[in-house]
Write a protein that holds these residues in place. Structure first.
Motif, PDB file in Angstrom:
ATOM      1  N   THR A 141       3.419  -1.398   3.869  1.00  0.00           N
ATOM      2  CA  THR A 141       3.125   0.013   3.619  1.00  0.00           C
ATOM      3  C   THR A 141       4.398   0.764   3.263  1.00  0.00           C
ATOM      4  O   THR A 141       5.479   0.457   3.754  1.00  0.00           O
ATOM      5  CB  THR A 141       2.462   0.685   4.839  1.00  0.00           C
ATOM      6  OG1 THR A 141       3.341   0.606   5.965  1.00  0.00           O
ATOM      7  CG2 THR A 141       1.137   0.018   5.170  1.00  0.00           C
ATOM      8  N   ASP A 171      -3.733   6.943  -1.368  1.00  0.00           N
ATOM      9  CA  ASP A 171      -3.141   5.613  -1.273  1.00  0.00           C
ATOM     10  C   ASP A 171      -3.295   4.870  -2.599  1.00  0.00           C
ATOM     11  O   ASP A 171      -4.329   4.970  -3.272  1.00  0.00           O
ATOM     12  CB  ASP A 171      -3.814   4.795  -0.175  1.00  0.00           C
ATOM     13  CG  ASP A 171      -3.539   5.341   1.221  1.00  0.00           C
ATOM     14  OD1 ASP A 171      -2.785   6.328   1.334  1.00  0.00           O
ATOM     15  OD2 ASP A 171      -4.080   4.790   2.193  1.00  0.00           O
ATOM     16  N   THR A 194       0.871  -1.171   0.000  1.00  0.00           N
ATOM     17  CA  THR A 194       0.000   0.000   0.000  1.00  0.00           C
ATOM     18  C   THR A 194       0.909   1.222   0.000  1.00  0.00           C
ATOM     19  O   THR A 194       1.646   1.446   0.966  1.00  0.00           O
ATOM     20  CB  THR A 194      -0.915   0.039   1.226  1.00  0.00           C
ATOM     21  OG1 THR A 194      -1.786  -1.103   1.219  1.00  0.00           O
ATOM     22  CG2 THR A 194      -1.773   1.305   1.227  1.00  0.00           C
ATOM     23  N   LYS A 209       1.481   5.032   0.247  1.00  0.00           N
ATOM     24  CA  LYS A 209       0.834   6.228   0.783  1.00  0.00           C
ATOM     25  C   LYS A 209       1.559   7.453   0.244  1.00  0.00           C
ATOM     26  O   LYS A 209       2.714   7.694   0.578  1.00  0.00           O
ATOM     27  CB  LYS A 209       0.860   6.197   2.308  1.00  0.00           C
ATOM     28  CG  LYS A 209       0.058   5.028   2.910  1.00  0.00           C
ATOM     29  CD  LYS A 209       0.076   5.067   4.422  1.00  0.00           C
ATOM     30  CE  LYS A 209      -0.807   3.984   5.004  1.00  0.00           C
ATOM     31  NZ  LYS A 209      -2.242   4.196   4.679  1.00  0.00           N
ATOM     32  N   GLU A 241       5.396   4.916   2.803  1.00  0.00           N
ATOM     33  CA  GLU A 241       5.079   6.334   2.776  1.00  0.00           C
ATOM     34  C   GLU A 241       6.185   7.042   1.998  1.00  0.00           C
ATOM     35  O   GLU A 241       7.348   7.014   2.397  1.00  0.00           O
ATOM     36  CB  GLU A 241       4.974   6.888   4.196  1.00  0.00           C
ATOM     37  CG  GLU A 241       3.811   6.294   4.991  1.00  0.00           C
ATOM     38  CD  GLU A 241       3.633   6.959   6.334  1.00  0.00           C
ATOM     39  OE1 GLU A 241       4.167   8.075   6.527  1.00  0.00           O
ATOM     40  OE2 GLU A 241       2.955   6.369   7.196  1.00  0.00           O
TER      41      GLU A 241
END
Length: 215
Positions: free
Chosen positions: A168, A161, A154, A156, A170
């Motif tokens: 994850t 997203d 995922t 971000k 970022e």
């Protein structure tokens, strides 16, 4: 270049991306001084600004003439540059416009051609000290690529997203977009906001840079 989708997807989108990138690059490079044309492009350390334009003109010419043996290898792109080493950039731009118009008449173009054009446009903008590639150009292609390439992640970003994987990340969206095309080093990619594990090797379609590239 990436091969994660079929050519039947997103009809017309890549043709538009390519046409608009060609128009912007022509405007960006027309009338450059000899010093500007001779600048080394840090994202393509083997090439100058003139040689990047030679490649873009050459690949378009090869596509319309069917001269695709060896594409998209380093040898294929090196031939574009070698054959046009002494051709004035104005002539290269005119040749690219001519070939590009003919490409526009084709029922469909390879999506790799569009992605290559905007990648090199970003390279040239950074080298010439111009504004960054507009968000409206690179963001849609990142939205298209990230879930297909990073299936377990995922991502971000500042604009939302992407994907729904258990890992994850970022990251600034532009940084990830540049990394997909080998414009960031492994150290740079490792410095992003990863959960564990960080599938760095799944990001670049080309080998990651050995040295950092800051734009």
């Amino acid at each position: 270049m990436p091969d994660t989708v079929t050519r039947s997807e997103e009809p017309g989108v890549f043709e538009e991306i390519y046409r608009e990138a060609r128009q912007r690059v022509v405007g960006l490079t027309m009338g450059l001084s000899a010093e500007e044309l001779a600048r080394t492009v840090p994202a393509c350390p083997e090439w100058t600004v003139h040689q990047v334009v030679a490649h873009l003109s050459g690949e378009a010419s090869d596509l319309v003439s069917g001269r695709m043996e060896g594409a998209p290898s380093d040898e294929w792109t090196a031939r574009h540059v070698a054959e046009r080493e002494d051709v004035p950039v104005q002539d290269l731009l005119e040749q690219w416009n001519d070939s590009g118009d003919r490409i526009g008449e084709m029922p469909r173009i390879p999506f790799q051609l569009a992605l290559d054009a905007i990648t090199h446009e970003a390279d040239l903008r950074a080298t010439l000290g111009r504004d960054r590639l507009p968000d409206t150009v690179w963001q849609p292609t990142l939205v298209w690529m990230a879930p297909r390439r990073l299936t377990d992640v995922t991502v971000k970003t500042e604009f939302g997203d992407l994907g729904d994987g258990p890992i994850t990340l970022e990251v600034d969206g532009y940084e990830l977009w540049r990394a997909f095309f080998g414009r960031r080093s492994r150290r740079q990619m490792e410095s992003w906001g990863w959960s564990d594990p960080a599938p760095i090797d799944k990001i670049p379609f080309f080998p990651a840079r050995e040295t950092d590239l800051v734009e």
